[in-house]
Design an enzyme around this catalytic site. Sequence first.
Site, short mmCIF file in Angstrom:
data_model
loop_
_atom_site.label_atom_id
_atom_site.label_comp_id
_atom_site.label_asym_id
_atom_site.label_seq_id
_atom_site.Cartn_x
_atom_site.Cartn_y
_atom_site.Cartn_z
N GLU A 1 10.39 -4.62 4.82
CA GLU A 1 10.60 -6.18 4.31
C GLU A 1 10.33 -6.26 2.65
O GLU A 1 11.06 -6.75 2.13
CB GLU A 1 9.66 -6.85 5.16
CG GLU A 1 9.97 -6.88 6.63
CD GLU A 1 9.28 -6.11 7.66
OE1 GLU A 1 8.88 -4.79 7.17
OE2 GLU A 1 9.01 -6.23 8.56
N GLU B 1 -5.02 -6.97 14.78
CA GLU B 1 -4.59 -5.37 14.50
C GLU B 1 -5.63 -4.50 14.61
O GLU B 1 -5.47 -3.37 14.71
CB GLU B 1 -3.73 -5.46 13.10
CG GLU B 1 -2.96 -4.35 12.66
CD GLU B 1 -1.93 -4.40 11.49
OE1 GLU B 1 -2.64 -4.48 10.51
OE2 GLU B 1 -0.66 -4.71 11.64
N LYS C 1 0.75 -1.22 -0.11
CA LYS C 1 0.10 0.00 -0.12
C LYS C 1 0.88 1.47 -0.10
O LYS C 1 0.74 2.27 -0.88
CB LYS C 1 -1.04 -0.08 1.16
CG LYS C 1 -1.99 1.26 1.31
CD LYS C 1 -2.81 0.97 2.41
CE LYS C 1 -3.66 2.45 2.84
NZ LYS C 1 -4.52 2.37 3.71
N HIS D 1 -5.28 -33.57 16.83
CA HIS D 1 -4.11 -34.37 17.32
C HIS D 1 -2.86 -33.62 17.80
O HIS D 1 -1.75 -34.16 18.06
CB HIS D 1 -3.50 -35.32 16.10
CG HIS D 1 -4.81 -36.21 15.45
ND1 HIS D 1 -4.92 -37.46 16.23
CD2 HIS D 1 -5.78 -36.09 14.75
CE1 HIS D 1 -5.89 -38.21 15.44
NE2 HIS D 1 -6.48 -37.00 14.69
N LYS E 1 9.05 -0.56 14.23
CA LYS E 1 9.69 -0.33 12.92
C LYS E 1 10.84 0.79 12.99
O LYS E 1 12.02 0.67 12.53
CB LYS E 1 8.81 0.30 11.88
CG LYS E 1 7.68 -0.76 11.47
CD LYS E 1 6.81 -0.03 10.31
CE LYS E 1 5.59 -0.65 10.21
NZ LYS E 1 4.70 -0.09 9.35
N GLY F 1 -5.17 -2.13 5.16
CA GLY F 1 -4.30 -2.89 4.50
C GLY F 1 -5.02 -4.23 4.72
O GLY F 1 -4.98 -5.23 3.78
N ARG F 2 -5.27 -4.39 5.85
CA ARG F 2 -5.96 -5.79 6.21
C ARG F 2 -7.34 -6.07 5.48
O ARG F 2 -7.93 -7.11 5.83
CB ARG F 2 -6.03 -6.00 7.64
CG ARG F 2 -6.66 -4.96 8.68
CD ARG F 2 -6.36 -5.10 9.96
NE ARG F 2 -6.89 -4.04 10.76
CZ ARG F 2 -5.90 -2.81 10.83
NH1 ARG F 2 -4.79 -2.84 10.33
NH2 ARG F 2 -6.45 -1.76 11.44
#
Length: 548
Positions: free
Chosen positions: A218, A359, A212, A390, A510, A273-274
Amino acid sequence: MTEAIAVAPLTTAPTWRALSDHYAAVKDATLRDLFATDPERAPRFTVEGAGLVLDYSKNRITAETMALLFQLAEERQLAACRDAMFRGDRINTTENRAVLHSALRAPADAVIEVDGRNVVPDVHDVLDRMASFADRVRAGNLIGHTGQPIRNVVNIGIGGSHLGPEMAYLALRPYSARDMRFRFVANVDGAAFTEATHDLDPAETLFVVSSKTFTTQETMSNAHLARQWLIERLGDERAVAKHFVAVSTNAQKVAEFGIDTANMFAFWDWVGGRYSLPSAIGLSTMLAVGPENFRAMLAGFADMDVHFRTAPLQQNLPVILGLLSVWYADFFSVATQAVLPYAQNLARFPAYLQQLQMESCGKSVDLERRRVDFATSAVLWGEPGTDGQHSFYQLLHQGTHLVPADFIGFLQPLSPLAAPHDLLMANLFAQAEGLAFGRTLAEVEASGVSAADAPFRVMEGNRPSNMLLADRLDPRTLGALIALYEHRVFVQGAIWGIGPFDQWGVELGKVLAGKIASELTATSAPDLQHDASTNALIQRYRNARHQS
Ligand SMILES: O=P(O)(O)OC[C@H]1O[C@H](O)[C@H](O)[C@@H](O)[C@@H]1O
């Protein structure tokens, strides 16, 4: 309109007090008794919308609980908050933005205005561009620098620019092009990039750089690695033009990186973003499943938008689920919530929901800037069934934590192998039954277990769950399912009076990482001004780095 709808502190709301009293009265009621005394309980607490069925009867609720929760929703002006979002008001007050992911899936003739401009035509322009690009790539007509057609797609992005595309790609794998390869790189750890590209032919590889902001550390690091990887192998810097496209809101940064903005797919600051999977961020998913399936997914999102806007609170799936989350977090002091999809293709759905919910609602200050005196988002986690059975279900059945669970299942199998589906669904229904009703000491002893061993075999039950069912995990259903959780998060945010659309909490890390990165690589010993622990860790890393 830039102001959030002002509401009083939550814990002073009259209905909040009524709910506290009600909780004291019902907290020890058992699902066994509640079912035994009300034969109508299952149909009473089953609702349908947008192709999904929700049976929420195995929750620790009574009809009065729900009535009070709906009353709380009225008191918190949930409907007005919802309408303000869909209208395009700047309800994200801490970033002064509208919140219009719903516009991304609105029909072409809808009118949704931001600052007097109808954004729907812009949305459809980008969708059309994405579709013609996707058709070209899928047909083998996008030719790379050396003349070979593109057959591999590597999405580079993180957070909302990764989790949605990857999750949806996996969910819709049976609908995707089998003659192409899709990879998703998020982690700044070089191992992620190496793993994703080691077997790819660069001449056939397209990188979709999704961000965005186009400033995320990263993603920029991985995009530079990709650029270097491509140029080294194809031996020509001009190859970048034919092997990179960008998805972003930031044309300037895209151009600075060296991607022609003609190869950029835009979206807008009113898409969080999400919440961005239905925007151009979904490009790599569209490349996999094709425009038609992508549009079907958008139609599913839109189905749930309509349901959320129009269904009465009492029949409204996101409202019911959101209110139940509030009920458990704030009255039962529940700290975690599991999402357990009985569908292998939804393997990454819990990870996707983690960002969406945690978030959004992992906040401790309300929109009136008050420190909250109640719990907000639970920790969300999960794995697909039956694998989780399991692994961690032991704790769900007999541990000391109460973990409300969402079970998700599909009536039709996605795989051509129908027989295992019966077994899968049997496990799904059995787990919800076992958690709710358990096994008493008397029942254990009656089954022939000795008195000495019996206490270990007792399952106390009364462990709540929701059951979500749909016909089939197809694109439309996936869209509806995602939108269900988006709106559920919205409901929680509205009740709590917090802002679910910012994420200031991720900023500090950050900033600190930027400073430490330069200290790790400085050639002369830096003057470390951190705490003693952090200084020592940095020093230890520097020693190792300079020795190797
Ligand atoms: O898409 P981008 O601008 O690269 O952002 C990627 C992600 O990083 C940020 O730090 C936020 O925490 C996320 O909400 C966002 O989805």
